[in-house]
Design an enzyme around this catalytic site. Structure first.
Site, PDB file in Angstrom:
ATOM      1  N   ARG A   1     -46.126  35.035   3.479  1.00  0.00           N
ATOM      2  CA  ARG A   1     -45.830  36.372   4.015  1.00  0.00           C
ATOM      3  C   ARG A   1     -45.469  37.361   2.905  1.00  0.00           C
ATOM      4  O   ARG A   1     -45.725  38.562   3.030  1.00  0.00           O
ATOM      5  CB  ARG A   1     -44.706  36.284   5.039  1.00  0.00           C
ATOM      6  CG  ARG A   1     -45.210  35.664   6.320  1.00  0.00           C
ATOM      7  CD  ARG A   1     -44.148  35.564   7.354  1.00  0.00           C
ATOM      8  NE  ARG A   1     -44.764  35.299   8.647  1.00  0.00           N
ATOM      9  CZ  ARG A   1     -44.114  34.820   9.690  1.00  0.00           C
ATOM     10  NH1 ARG A   1     -42.832  34.556   9.601  1.00  0.00           N
ATOM     11  NH2 ARG A   1     -44.737  34.622  10.827  1.00  0.00           N
TER      12      ARG A   1
ATOM     13  N   GLY B   1     -49.263  31.489  14.224  1.00  0.00           N
ATOM     14  CA  GLY B   1     -48.448  30.397  14.738  1.00  0.00           C
ATOM     15  C   GLY B   1     -48.906  29.019  14.309  1.00  0.00           C
ATOM     16  O   GLY B   1     -49.284  28.795  13.162  1.00  0.00           O
TER      17      GLY B   1
END
Ligand code: AMP
Length: 394
Positions: free
Chosen positions: A37, A351
């Site tokens: 991220r 996810g």
């Protein structure tokens, strides 16, 4: 979804507040275990540096529930970011306190600072206006690049846009490009493959995808509710008895819409919810009492791959089995491998499915892996995402 991006603004020399998704996994010593991220935020930060901006970054990390907790500090993120950029990242000791404010006001062009975890204030998740205003006061322009948090209407993801001109960064732009095209103008055949634990979590997305796809493949724990709705016994498999009618209606809807709905042909079952439990593969309608379905079987893998091969666009969300246990990760892994070999648009909806693709080392082989699990699901459901709605239109 025609939203302004950093490229549509004159940012030269401006002070910019950037909402990133630095909600990275850390071990018990606050060591970052996956920096994906942070890496994903680099293109926007680099572009702002090229434009000589003074950059104030913010993010949440975990759920500190509105108060300072050192284990939720973003300090390790500042250190990792500094390493990746080869440049100093100034860390503020607070969010909108003395330290953040004075560091922000003294920040020079070409410098970067990171304020503390916005969720150290309970006002953040309440989308409190005053808190958003305080954040906004530090900068002249707001850039949202936190796709993973775009489905939340919080102060730093949406509220702040009321007080500053708001545009998207490159990460959100990229997510909208791939996810947006898939649901509005996909190259056909368009096949969606859905897994995960519960039908109840995926009703919205199944319902909305039935309006759009040519084929819908269902695996994972969800499949057993569909089997039960057709009158078959599912043993101890995960099954939502209050969703049987819903499953029947979804099957009816697929038929009415001319969507090919594909369920597993066979299932790998286990005796207990344990990594090394005794297991075997049986037909979907022959699950014995006392056994539990934990994965799709080889026939289903073959069938699913045959269907996927016909596709020009594939969207995948949710693992096809209890993939945390190796012996029940085969379905999920085989589908990931098959998608990696395919010469079509492959979109992985964040996810667990994204984690499975990464674990198999296949990330470079997919067209797009979404950085937002919940956000990508809500986007595919056709819901408006507050963190995107709040941005200026082109
Ligand atoms: P979701 O968050 O709804 O995408 O669900 C992901 C979870 O579903 C993962 O933790 C999987 O282990 C779990 N899951 C998938 N298939 C099964 C299954 N057949 N039985 C139990 N859990 C499953």
């Amino acid at each position: 979804m025609n939203k302004k991006t950093v490229k549509d603004m004159d940012l030269k020399g401006k002070k910019v507040l950037v909402r990133c998704d630095f909600n990275v996994p850390m071990d018990e010593n606050q060591k970052i275990t996956d920096n994906t991220r942070i890496v994903a935020a680099l293109p926007t930060i680099q572009y702002l540096l090229e434009n000589d901006c003074a950059i104030i970054l913010c993010s949440h990390l975990g759920r500190p529930k509105g108060e300072f907790k050192s284990e939720y500090s973003l300090k390790p993120v500042a250190e990792e970011l500094a390493k990746l950029l080869g440049k100093e990242v100034i860390m503020a000791k607070d969010v909108i306190g003395e330290d953040a404010k004075s560091k922000a006001s003294n920040l020079k062009n070409g410098q970067i600072m990171l304020i503390e975890n916005v969720r150290f204030h309970k006002e953040e998740t309440e989308n409190d206006q005053e808190f958003a205003k305080e954040l906004a006061k530090m900068a002249e322009i707001y850039v949202n690049d936190a796709f993973g948090a775009a489905h939340r209407a919080h102060s730093s993801t949406a509220g702040v846009a009321e007080f500053l001109p708001a545009v998207s960064g490159f990460l959100i732009e990229k997510e909208l490009k791939f996810l947006g095209k898939a649901i509005s103008n996909p190259e056909r055949p368009f096949v969606a493959i859905l897994g995960g634990a519960k039908v109840s979590d995926k009703i919205g997305v199944i319902d909305s995808l039935l309006e759009k796809v040519d084929t819908l493949i269902i695996g994972g724990g969800m499949a057993y509710t569909f089997f039960k709705a057709q009158g078959y016994e599912v043993g101890n498999s995960i099954c939502e008895l209050d969703k049987l009618e819903l499953a029947t209606n979804l099957m009816k809807k697929a038929e009415e819409k001319g969507v090919k709905l594909i369920l597993p042909m066979d299932t790998k079952i286990g005796k207990e919810y344990k990594a090394d439990t005794e297991s075997k593969t049986v037909k979907y309608n022959e699950i014995p009492e006392g056994w539990e379905g934990f994965d799709i079987g080889e026939e289903s893998i073959k069938l699913f791959i045959e269907e996927l091969k016909k596709a020009k666009t594939v969207v995948w969300n949710g693992p096809l089995g209890l993939f945390e246990f190796d012996q029940f990760a085969i379905g999920t892994n085989e589908i990931a491998k098959a998608l990696a070999k395919m010469d079509c648009t492959t979109i992985i909806g964040g996810g667990d499915s994204a984690a499975a693709v990464k674990k198999a080392g296949l990330e470079d082989k997919m067209t797009h892996i979404s950085t937002g699990g919940g956000a990508s699901l809500e986007f595919l459901e056709g819901k408006a995402l507050p963190g995107i709605e709040c941005l200026l239109n082109k």
